[in-house]
Design a protein around this motif. Sequence first.
Motif, PDB file in Angstrom:
ATOM      1  N   PRO A 293      54.004 -21.496 -54.976  1.00  0.00           N
ATOM      2  CA  PRO A 293      53.599 -22.909 -54.934  1.00  0.00           C
ATOM      3  C   PRO A 293      52.787 -23.217 -53.682  1.00  0.00           C
ATOM      4  O   PRO A 293      53.064 -22.689 -52.599  1.00  0.00           O
ATOM      5  N   LEU A 294      51.787 -24.086 -53.833  1.00  0.00           N
ATOM      6  CA  LEU A 294      50.903 -24.388 -52.714  1.00  0.00           C
ATOM      7  C   LEU A 294      51.667 -24.929 -51.505  1.00  0.00           C
ATOM      8  O   LEU A 294      51.403 -24.549 -50.359  1.00  0.00           O
ATOM      9  N   ALA A 295      52.625 -25.829 -51.742  1.00  0.00           N
ATOM     10  CA  ALA A 295      53.376 -26.402 -50.633  1.00  0.00           C
ATOM     11  C   ALA A 295      54.220 -25.353 -49.936  1.00  0.00           C
ATOM     12  O   ALA A 295      54.308 -25.328 -48.704  1.00  0.00           O
ATOM     13  N   ALA A 296      54.843 -24.449 -50.701  1.00  0.00           N
ATOM     14  CA  ALA A 296      55.645 -23.383 -50.100  1.00  0.00           C
ATOM     15  C   ALA A 296      54.768 -22.436 -49.300  1.00  0.00           C
ATOM     16  O   ALA A 296      55.162 -21.958 -48.230  1.00  0.00           O
ATOM     17  N   ARG A 297      53.558 -22.198 -49.801  1.00  0.00           N
ATOM     18  CA  ARG A 297      52.630 -21.327 -49.063  1.00  0.00           C
ATOM     19  C   ARG A 297      52.218 -21.974 -47.740  1.00  0.00           C
ATOM     20  O   ARG A 297      52.163 -21.311 -46.699  1.00  0.00           O
ATOM     21  N   ALA A 298      51.979 -23.277 -47.763  1.00  0.00           N
ATOM     22  CA  ALA A 298      51.586 -23.983 -46.546  1.00  0.00           C
ATOM     23  C   ALA A 298      52.721 -23.994 -45.526  1.00  0.00           C
ATOM     24  O   ALA A 298      52.494 -23.823 -44.322  1.00  0.00           O
ATOM     25  N   LEU A 299      53.958 -24.164 -46.001  1.00  0.00           N
ATOM     26  CA  LEU A 299      55.098 -24.158 -45.084  1.00  0.00           C
ATOM     27  C   LEU A 299      55.322 -22.761 -44.515  1.00  0.00           C
ATOM     28  O   LEU A 299      55.642 -22.603 -43.328  1.00  0.00           O
ATOM     29  N   HIS A 300      55.135 -21.744 -45.329  1.00  0.00           N
ATOM     30  CA  HIS A 300      55.232 -20.358 -44.862  1.00  0.00           C
ATOM     31  C   HIS A 300      54.237 -20.116 -43.729  1.00  0.00           C
ATOM     32  O   HIS A 300      54.571 -19.540 -42.683  1.00  0.00           O
ATOM     33  N   GLU A 301      53.008 -20.566 -43.916  1.00  0.00           N
ATOM     34  CA  GLU A 301      51.976 -20.383 -42.888  1.00  0.00           C
ATOM     35  C   GLU A 301      52.326 -21.139 -41.609  1.00  0.00           C
ATOM     36  O   GLU A 301      52.050 -20.668 -40.500  1.00  0.00           O
ATOM     37  N   ALA A 302      52.949 -22.314 -41.747  1.00  0.00           N
ATOM     38  CA  ALA A 302      53.353 -23.078 -40.566  1.00  0.00           C
ATOM     39  C   ALA A 302      54.427 -22.335 -39.775  1.00  0.00           C
ATOM     40  O   ALA A 302      54.420 -22.336 -38.542  1.00  0.00           O
ATOM     41  N   PHE A 303      55.354 -21.689 -40.468  1.00  0.00           N
ATOM     42  CA  PHE A 303      56.372 -20.880 -39.789  1.00  0.00           C
ATOM     43  C   PHE A 303      55.717 -19.738 -39.005  1.00  0.00           C
ATOM     44  O   PHE A 303      56.096 -19.457 -37.862  1.00  0.00           O
ATOM     45  N   VAL A 304      54.755 -19.088 -39.628  1.00  0.00           N
ATOM     46  CA  VAL A 304      54.091 -17.959 -38.962  1.00  0.00           C
ATOM     47  C   VAL A 304      53.345 -18.429 -37.717  1.00  0.00           C
ATOM     48  O   VAL A 304      53.422 -17.806 -36.656  1.00  0.00           O
ATOM     49  N   ARG A 305      52.640 -19.553 -37.818  1.00  0.00           N
ATOM     50  CA  ARG A 305      51.906 -20.072 -36.651  1.00  0.00           C
ATOM     51  C   ARG A 305      52.864 -20.413 -35.517  1.00  0.00           C
ATOM     52  O   ARG A 305      52.609 -20.091 -34.352  1.00  0.00           O
ATOM     53  N   ARG A 306      53.955 -21.079 -35.825  1.00  0.00           N
ATOM     54  CA  ARG A 306      54.906 -21.450 -34.793  1.00  0.00           C
ATOM     55  C   ARG A 306      55.548 -20.220 -34.150  1.00  0.00           C
ATOM     56  O   ARG A 306      55.738 -20.170 -32.932  1.00  0.00           O
ATOM     57  N   ALA A 307      55.865 -19.228 -34.974  1.00  0.00           N
ATOM     58  CA  ALA A 307      56.466 -18.008 -34.435  1.00  0.00           C
ATOM     59  C   ALA A 307      55.517 -17.293 -33.490  1.00  0.00           C
ATOM     60  O   ALA A 307      55.938 -16.751 -32.469  1.00  0.00           O
ATOM     61  N   ARG A 308      54.231 -17.312 -33.805  1.00  0.00           N
ATOM     62  CA  ARG A 308      53.244 -16.694 -32.912  1.00  0.00           C
ATOM     63  C   ARG A 308      53.266 -17.378 -31.543  1.00  0.00           C
ATOM     64  O   ARG A 308      53.172 -16.720 -30.513  1.00  0.00           O
ATOM     65  N   SER A 309      53.388 -18.693 -31.547  1.00  0.00           N
ATOM     66  CA  SER A 309      53.376 -19.412 -30.276  1.00  0.00           C
ATOM     67  C   SER A 309      54.646 -19.151 -29.480  1.00  0.00           C
ATOM     68  O   SER A 309      54.647 -19.225 -28.246  1.00  0.00           O
ATOM     69  N   LEU A 310      55.752 -18.828 -30.170  1.00  0.00           N
ATOM     70  CA  LEU A 310      57.009 -18.560 -29.475  1.00  0.00           C
ATOM     71  C   LEU A 310      57.119 -17.114 -29.014  1.00  0.00           C
ATOM     72  O   LEU A 310      57.586 -16.833 -27.918  1.00  0.00           O
ATOM     73  N   ASP A 311      56.692 -16.218 -29.864  1.00  0.00           N
ATOM     74  CA  ASP A 311      56.935 -14.799 -29.634  1.00  0.00           C
ATOM     75  C   ASP A 311      55.709 -14.050 -29.135  1.00  0.00           C
ATOM     76  O   ASP A 311      55.805 -12.907 -28.708  1.00  0.00           O
ATOM     77  N   GLY A 312      54.537 -14.662 -29.268  1.00  0.00           N
ATOM     78  CA  GLY A 312      53.323 -13.981 -28.849  1.00  0.00           C
ATOM     79  C   GLY A 312      52.706 -13.145 -29.947  1.00  0.00           C
ATOM     80  O   GLY A 312      51.514 -12.861 -29.924  1.00  0.00           O
ATOM     81  N   ALA A 313      53.501 -12.728 -30.907  1.00  0.00           N
ATOM     82  CA  ALA A 313      52.977 -11.899 -31.997  1.00  0.00           C
ATOM     83  C   ALA A 313      53.948 -11.960 -33.166  1.00  0.00           C
ATOM     84  O   ALA A 313      55.144 -12.062 -32.989  1.00  0.00           O
ATOM     85  N   VAL A 314      53.407 -11.906 -34.351  1.00  0.00           N
ATOM     86  CA  VAL A 314      54.200 -11.841 -35.556  1.00  0.00           C
ATOM     87  C   VAL A 314      53.741 -10.635 -36.346  1.00  0.00           C
ATOM     88  O   VAL A 314      52.566 -10.488 -36.637  1.00  0.00           O
ATOM     89  N   SER A 315      54.674  -9.766 -36.685  1.00  0.00           N
ATOM     90  CA  SER A 315      54.291  -8.546 -37.420  1.00  0.00           C
ATOM     91  C   SER A 315      54.819  -8.589 -38.829  1.00  0.00           C
ATOM     92  O   SER A 315      55.886  -9.128 -39.089  1.00  0.00           O
ATOM     93  N   ARG A 316      54.063  -8.028 -39.719  1.00  0.00           N
ATOM     94  CA  ARG A 316      54.459  -7.949 -41.112  1.00  0.00           C
ATOM     95  C   ARG A 316      55.244  -6.659 -41.329  1.00  0.00           C
ATOM     96  O   ARG A 316      54.814  -5.584 -40.914  1.00  0.00           O
ATOM     97  N   ARG A 317      56.408  -6.760 -41.930  1.00  0.00           N
ATOM     98  CA  ARG A 317      57.220  -5.571 -42.137  1.00  0.00           C
ATOM     99  C   ARG A 317      56.566  -4.682 -43.189  1.00  0.00           C
ATOM    100  O   ARG A 317      55.917  -5.150 -44.115  1.00  0.00           O
TER     101      ARG A 317
END
Length: 320
Positions: A293-317
């Motif tokens: 779903p478009l809304a779920a995809r947008a929320l997923h992307e928001a989590f990734v952006r925020r995690a980058r700002s907290l952790d410096g990097a986000v890696s895909r398993r």
Amino acid sequence: MNAGGGRPHSVAVRTEQLEYIAAVTRLGSLRRAAEELRLSQPALSETVRNLERELGVDLLERKRSGATMSAAGRELLPRIVDVLDAVDRLRAAAGEQHRVRRMVRVGTVNAATVPLLVPVVREFRAAHPLTQVEVVGAQQSDIQRALLEGGFDLGLVNHLEGDDMPAEFESTELLRGRPVVCLHPDSPLAAGAQVSVDDLLTEPLIVMRSGYVMHRYVHRLLAGRAPAFVCSTDGAEMGKLMVAEGLGATVLPDFSVVGDPLERRGAFVWRPLAGDPAGVLLVLRRRRAASVPLAARALHEAFVRRARSLDGAVSRRPGA
């Protein structure tokens, strides 16, 4: 061709029928879906049964505990999502902004609530003011079952480094941390730079209930030794509150502790565990599907952006 040689069966499905079945699936209950949709439960039940008759399949398995997607329903769910997303795009293009968009439902084990979840919801709400977000605290097994059944769109779970990632989900690593000991400032252990397992055994210990990753971690850490006193609870948030009230110490991932309002106010402090504790990951999961779903995809992307700002990097398993 029909067995009787007649005309092919015509399926007349209305958009609201699909929205209703999506709501029942998401909420796991005809009653809760009826309350959200502002319908009577008998009316909603009849609408869903009409859709099942039109499609010729039982979309729901009805139990006393609630309604869940049947195997046939799970197969059709991605197509239902596709249709509803297409309708949303059409409404947006037509400027029909008075319709409230569907809800995005997130299951979480209450890790990193303050530094991650709260800012993400705030950002998402600003960008998607007509989409509701429901955050549900639950154990990891319940979150993963709800993801598979369509009850949750996204799930935030802890994962011990070295464990296999379940193949049925797309898993995105958001944060990587280490277990730390959360202590009341007056605890004798707060005077040291770190806490050993022997030290931990001298304190009343607040542990997560069975079913949580941190319960398994602490059980392995203590290796059968018993602390002075044990109290078990559900979720990191309650554990931190109990520490702040002086009831004992607890072991949590550092990303669940650093920046917490109680920590900022000095209600508790934290110290690293002595030795080389295993890493803990905060992982965002969603069910593998051809479409999201478009809304779920947008929320997923928001989590990734925020995690980058907290952790410096986000890696895909691997394999995600």
